[in-house]
Design a protein around this motif. Structure first.
Motif, PDB file in Angstrom:
ATOM      1  N   THR A 199      47.291  28.292  73.570  1.00  0.00           N
ATOM      2  CA  THR A 199      47.661  27.183  72.698  1.00  0.00           C
ATOM      3  C   THR A 199      46.717  26.031  72.996  1.00  0.00           C
ATOM      4  O   THR A 199      46.088  26.000  74.050  1.00  0.00           O
ATOM      5  CB  THR A 199      49.112  26.727  72.928  1.00  0.00           C
ATOM      6  N   VAL A 242      53.788  25.160  73.246  1.00  0.00           N
ATOM      7  CA  VAL A 242      53.800  24.292  72.070  1.00  0.00           C
ATOM      8  C   VAL A 242      54.934  23.275  72.183  1.00  0.00           C
ATOM      9  O   VAL A 242      54.741  22.072  71.965  1.00  0.00           O
ATOM     10  CB  VAL A 242      53.953  25.134  70.783  1.00  0.00           C
ATOM     11  N   VAL A 268      49.550  29.088  67.512  1.00  0.00           N
ATOM     12  CA  VAL A 268      49.315  29.981  68.651  1.00  0.00           C
ATOM     13  C   VAL A 268      48.082  30.803  68.337  1.00  0.00           C
ATOM     14  O   VAL A 268      47.921  31.284  67.207  1.00  0.00           O
ATOM     15  CB  VAL A 268      50.532  30.894  68.900  1.00  0.00           C
TER      16      VAL A 268
END
Length: 790
Positions: free
Chosen positions: A620, A650, A628
């Motif tokens: 990421t 994330v 992703v």
């Protein structure tokens, strides 16, 4: 280049020394320095040629990529069309092959007509006009010598620029007068749709203070700032944008704020070099250097004490300024406004109280906006800390990210040279904000904005973003968009191959767009993209009701740890589609606590090049919320784990944008049980949080999988619950966590601790212990080798 002085990048050419108005607040004619009286009324051909040569030599010697030249006065239009055309031609010829020339003219507008505009369009000269607001405000100062109003002629000139010459319109300059209604002034200027507005404090010194009470000018500007902010920042306001930038540790856009060194020099009609002409307000002769274009190079001027004294930043300020909490933003104010007989310029600005009021107000407004927009409810924060977080909680994270993205893009757009693109984006923001929010939500838009801001320059991608917004909003528009590597890149939509040109014209209408380049037009219909073989759209992956973009074309996608894959073939796309559908089904069925958050927040998968050794790679990027990156793994179980694992990063990245969980000044490195290299604190926190999900994934798989797969899952579960717990202990004992961080990590501890009550077979436990011990041995051996080599 051996000269130690900073080069000049901004040049003001006084092409005419007289004016057709008699504005009573003008620093040229109404203040201390009266040197204009002995100068030629217009710049001669000889001075023009010598000035252009000096600028070109300076740019060449210092390897400058661009210089900004402003044609000024007096009133520069009094020089006439022929002379202005000659000046532009001399500058263009001298700088061709040396550097880019950004040429502007600043005028009171009363003489501006189609003839001048045609000349400026031909020569690429942008036009700024002085206007103090509505008729009442403007007629308070900007009058002819006989007292007649200039307002109607100035408005006619501005409307001329707003019409067929819109590309020339660079903005408005307004001198602050506290006798005028600030909101009425703002509304009058905003109605004229300027790309930018400059609000200038009236020139004053400690010897000749400004009218009104202390802080009155600051309060006047505060009222405009609040209205401008509430309106969504419809145009760039240089003093506000500069305050926002300097409060965020970026450079100022004006010499009246910030600590950046001065890089400006003035060339008068007689060829004399002068310092910033605002110094005329201090005392007679204040801007003089004693040098001329005829006899002296610009490097000689750069060594003048008055120039070098304005390049020392904080060290060049008074003791009072250096101890001020907003000095990095204020920078002591405009240099001329610091003057006092006896102490010279070593004083705070005569507007010190006003600047403090304005900057602290902006600082407070930003903090309040951030707090109101980004703060997570305690229930959401606890759910995330436990390793999960449902759809609504993830959507609240995205709301915070959207506010951050808008701020970043506004910081780039407000200072961008792509004026038409910025104007279009603000229009769409007013009329179709959800559409613009969806465009900005594409993960790699933030990546682009951060690169521009950290690199200090707009790279020209803003028109592409504006084109996408127009296409999605169904707005008719025409934009010049740069071409990169032979392609037009439209974020979230796709890439159009157009050929080796610098830019193309993009015309948008009703969900379609046409691109004109190299004498041909390419029509792309998003409903039927196969009609245009040059168009490579962003494709989609579907798992049940969950859809993500498979983006293998975005210009800024290559921001991950591993290299981005090239455009996938049809066969590769089919493999991705099949495996993603299986992985999505597996997550919903077997790992339902992660599925809602993933569906709400993961919008883009970016294919990576497979690793050379066949190992799985995924990543990421901190600035790419919602994306992703991964090379396609061998099976659906691996892809499901990869998505769950990476989405933890994330989520935590977005949480860290909102809440300070640790002290960023902690520079120690820590052992991470999943890495061979020591990790900084945030790296350990990220890895530990991700391994909550990894542990939970294998905890479930050991109960679902069969035979050898179940045993492998049990080993993974036993290993990662122990090592994640160890990492949690390291975090908790570091002393680097904030109060919120301690609460967050304590909930992480509760999650992993609860799993130690779940039984695991002795064989699996033994293998897990051996793997953990082997990793730690290898880690210490690797560190010892590194120490020996160093």
């Amino acid at each position: 280049m051996s000269d130690p002085n900073l080069p000049f990048r901004q040049f003001v050419l006084k092409v005419a020394s007289r004016c057709d108005l008699a504005c009573d607040h003008c620093y040229v004619y109404e203040h201390a320095d009266q040197s204009w009286r002995g100068r030629p009324t217009v710049m001669s051909d000889t001075t023009i040629a010598r000035s252009a040569a000096r600028i070109a030599d300076h740019a060449r010697d210092h390897e400058l990529s661009r210089v900004d030249v402003v044609l000024h006065g007096g009133e520069p239009l009094l020089a006439g069309r022929e002379r202005l055309g000659h000046i532009a031609g001399e500058l263009t010829q001298a700088l061709t092959g040396v550097c880019e020339l950004d040429l502007k003219i600043h005028t009171n507008g009363v003489l501006l007509d189609e003839g001048f505009c045609d000349l400026f369009a031909e020569r690429g000269i942008k036009v700024g006009i002085s206007l103090d607001g509505d008729r009442v405000a403007n007629d308070r100062h900007r009058l002819y010598a006989n007292g007649r109003s200039s307002y109607d002629k100035v408005i006619r000139a501005i409307n001329l620029l707003r019409g067929r010459y819109r590309g020339l319109y660079s903005g408005l300059l307004c001198t602050v007068d506290v006798a005028n209604d600030p909101v009425a002034v703002y509304e009058a200027l905003a109605e004229l749709e300027p790309p930018r507005v400059d609000f200038l404090l009236p020139h004053a010194t400690w010897d000749d203070p400004p009218p009104g009470k202390p802080r009155e000018h600051g309060e006047w500007l505060v009222q405009i700032f609040d209205r401008w902010l509430a309106d969504g920042r419809p145009m760039s306001v240089r003093i506000f944008d500069s305050a926002l930038r300097t409060l965020g540790t970026r450079s100022s856009l004006t010499e009246s704020l910030g600590l950046e060194p001065s890089d400006l020099v003035v060339i008068e009609t007689d060829g004399s070099y002068e310092q910033a002409d605002s110094l005329k307000t201090a005392y007679d002769g204040a801007p003089a250097t004693g040098f001329t274009v005829e006899h002296d190079s610009l490097d000689v001027v750069a060594r003048h004490p008055g120039i070098t004294g304005r390049q020392t930043g904080l060290a060049g300020l008074s003791d009072e300024c250096r101890s001020c909490p907003v000095v990095s933003s204020c920078g002591g104010g405009l240099y001329a406004h610091r003057y006092r007989t006896g102490s010279g310029f070593l004083n705070p600005s005569v507007y010190c109280a006003d600047l403090l009021r304005l900057i602290t107000h902006i600082q407070g407004a930003v903090s309040a906006m951030d707090s109101a927009t980004h703060a997570l409810p305690e229930t959401d924060l606890a759910a995330f800390a436990a390793g999960y977080g449902g759809a609504e909680a993830v959507r609240r994270l995205d709301e915070g990210q959207q506010s951050l993205r808008r701020t970043l893009v506004a910081s780039v757009g407000g200072a961008s040279t792509s004026v038409e693109a910025w104007r279009l984006l603000t229009l769409i923001d007013r009329e179709a904000r959800p559409v613009l929010d969806a465009v900005l939500a594409h993960p790699y838009v933030r990546v682009w904005a951060v690169r521009c801001l950290t690199g200090g320059t707009d790279d020209g991608h803003l028109p592409a973003i504006a084109a996408v917004a127009a296409i999605r909003a169904g707005v008719q528009a025409s934009l010049q968009v740069p071409i990169r590597d032979g392609s037009l890149h439209l974020p979230s939509l796709g890439r159009l191959q157009v050929g080796r040109v610098a830019e193309a014209t993009v015309e948008t209408a009703d969900g379609r767009f046409t691109v004109h380049a190299e004498g041909r037009g390419l029509l792309v219909d998003l409903e039927d993209p196969r009609r245009t073989p040059e168009w490579f759209p962003v494709r989609r992956l579907v798992a049940g009701g969950w859809t993500v973009s498979l983006d293998d074309v975005d210009l800024y996608r290559d921001c991950h740890q591993w290299p981005a894959a090239a455009r996938l073939s049809g066969e590769e796309l089919d493999r991705w589609a099949t495996m993603f559908a299986k992985a999505g089904e597996l997550i919903v069925r077997d790992h339902p606590r992660y599925a809602p958050g993933l569906a709400a927040g993961l919008g883009v998968i970016m294919p990576l090049e497979p690793s050379a050794d066949g190992s799985e790679v995924s990543s990421t990027a901190r600035n790419a919320f919602g994306a992703v990156a991964a090379a396609l793994p061998s099976d659906a179980v691996s892809l499901a784990l990869l998505l769950i694992h990476e989405f933890q990063h994330v989520k935590l990245g977005a949480i860290l944008d909102i809440h300070g969980l640790y002290d960023p000044k902690d520079t120690r490195l820590y052992y991470a049980p999943w890495r061979k290299d020591p990790r900084p604190f945030e790296g350990l926190l990220q890895g530990t949080y991700a391994h909550l999900a990894v542990t939970d994934f294998w905890r479930v798989r050991r109960l679902i999988d069969e035979d050898g797969a179940a045993h492998r899952a049990a080993v993974q579960f036993a290993r990662w619950r122990a090592q994640t717990a160890e990492a949690v202990d390291t975090l908790a004992g570091s002393g680097a966590l904030t109060g919120t961080g301690r609460r967050f990590v304590e909930i992480m501890r509760q999650t992993v601790s609860s799993w130690f009550d779940e039984p695991v077979g002795a064989a699996a436990e033994n293998e897990a212990c051996q793997a953990a011990a082997a990793h730690k041995r290898e880690w210490y051996e690797h560190r010892a080798d590194a120490t020996d080599r160093s």
